[in-house]
Every structure is written in structure tokens, then in C-alpha cells.
Design a protein around this motif. Structure first.
Motif, short mmCIF file in Angstrom:
data_model
loop_
_atom_site.label_atom_id
_atom_site.label_comp_id
_atom_site.label_asym_id
_atom_site.label_seq_id
_atom_site.Cartn_x
_atom_site.Cartn_y
_atom_site.Cartn_z
N ALA A 187 23.56 -2.75 10.23
CA ALA A 187 23.91 -1.63 9.35
C ALA A 187 24.24 -2.18 7.95
N ARG A 188 23.78 -1.48 6.94
CA ARG A 188 24.01 -1.91 5.56
C ARG A 188 24.45 -0.74 4.70
N ALA A 189 25.22 -1.05 3.67
CA ALA A 189 25.68 -0.03 2.74
C ALA A 189 24.49 0.69 2.12
N GLY A 190 24.62 1.98 1.98
CA GLY A 190 23.57 2.75 1.33
C GLY A 190 22.42 3.17 2.22
N ALA A 191 22.50 2.85 3.53
CA ALA A 191 21.42 3.25 4.43
C ALA A 191 21.22 4.76 4.33
N LEU A 192 19.98 5.18 4.25
CA LEU A 192 19.68 6.60 4.14
C LEU A 192 19.77 7.26 5.52
N ASP A 193 19.88 8.59 5.52
CA ASP A 193 20.10 9.33 6.76
C ASP A 193 18.96 9.25 7.77
N LEU A 194 17.72 9.31 7.29
CA LEU A 194 16.59 9.45 8.20
C LEU A 194 15.44 8.50 7.88
N LEU A 195 14.86 7.96 8.93
CA LEU A 195 13.60 7.22 8.87
C LEU A 195 12.58 8.08 9.60
N ILE A 196 11.55 8.53 8.89
CA ILE A 196 10.54 9.40 9.46
C ILE A 196 9.22 8.64 9.47
N THR A 197 8.57 8.61 10.63
CA THR A 197 7.32 7.86 10.75
C THR A 197 6.23 8.74 11.36
N TRP A 198 4.98 8.32 11.11
CA TRP A 198 3.78 8.93 11.70
C TRP A 198 2.72 7.86 11.72
N SER A 199 1.57 8.15 12.31
CA SER A 199 0.51 7.16 12.49
C SER A 199 0.11 6.50 11.17
#
Length: 148
Positions: free
Chosen positions: A73-85
């Protein structure tokens, strides 16, 4: 661009890159409800996409913060990681931060957004689920149009 230029550019932090930030609004809906509405909408319209929430390490004991840091975990991590093909446009990756109608990203979040933008990833700060859906669609994510 040389390796030295890349390292110099990665260290620049005096100005924000042109990542998207949705204007403040008067909607009293809290950040969590906005994000939950987005996740529900994505599940319905973009089942080929995957969204992973990155927990906020800010509200924790000292021991929990140290443990999360050890886990990555790091400071400033954003809320969501969204992936697709990766076979589709947009490299298959987008990072998003949700905010309520009044808050702005922290300096650490701005640093992350700048880094992701410089790395060529889609990223931004969103307040409305529909706005993030539209950005993902424009980035190449396989998201259907909403039915009336």
C-alpha cells in the motif's frame, strides 16, 4: 527520449498533467455511494471489465498502516483499478479516484495521477458514475450503452 530524460520527467512534480478531474457539484451523495453506484453500473454494462477497489490505508492503527505498507500500500493510491482485454484499445487499464461533490485529490493522489498519466494510462478524478463510464468507453473498454 533518453533514459536520463525519462528519469528527469518522472521526477517532475511541480504541475499537474492534464488528467481529467470532474468539477465539484452540489449533490450530497457521499463518495462511497457514488463509487458503489459506479460498480453496479459497470457490472451491468461492462461485464467483460474488472474493477478492483484499493482500500484506503488512511483510517487505520499505526500497526495496520505499517502492515499495509509492507504489503505494498502506498500514499495516494487511487480508489479503483479497472481492466479489460489488452486486445482492445486503451491498453486495458484505467485508474480512477472517486470524490464527493466537494473534496479534491490530495497531493499524494495528484502525484499518482501525474505518474499514471506520464506512463500512458487513462486516469482521473470522478464524481458521477456516468462520467467514469463514458471515459472508460472512450478509452476502449467494452461497455454497452445504457438502455432506457
Amino acid at each position: 527520449m533518453s533514459a536520463a530524460d525519462i528519469f528527469t520527467r518522472l521526477g517532475e512534480d511541480d504541475a499537474d498533467e492534464p488528467w481529467f478531474i470532474e468539477p465539484k457539484d452540489r449533490d450530497p451523495e457521499p463518495e462511497l455511494k457514488r463509487q458503489m453506484a459506479f460498480l453496479s453500473m459497470l457490472a451491468r454494462l461492462g461485464p467483460a471489465c474488472d474493477a478492483v477497489a484499493i482500500p484506503n490505508a488512511g483510517k487505520a492503527t499505526d500497526w495496520e498502516r505499517v502492515q499495509r505498507w509492507k504489503e505494498g500500500a502506498r500514499a495516494g493510491a487511487l480508489d479503483l483499478l479497472i481492466t479489460w482485454s489488452v486486445d482492445l484499445p486503451g491498453h486495458g487499464v484505467f485508474l480512477a479516484e472517486f470524490k464527493d461533490g466537494k473534496k479534491m485529490p490530495t497531493p499524494a493522489q495528484r502525484d499518482r495521477l501525474n505518474r499514471y498519466y506520464r506512463q500512458g494510462h487513462g486516469c482521473g478524478v470522478f464524481r458521477k458514475p456516468e462520467t467514469l463510464i463514458a471515459h472508460l468507453r472512450a478509452a476502449g473498454a467494452p461497455i454497452a450503452e445504457a438502455r432506457a
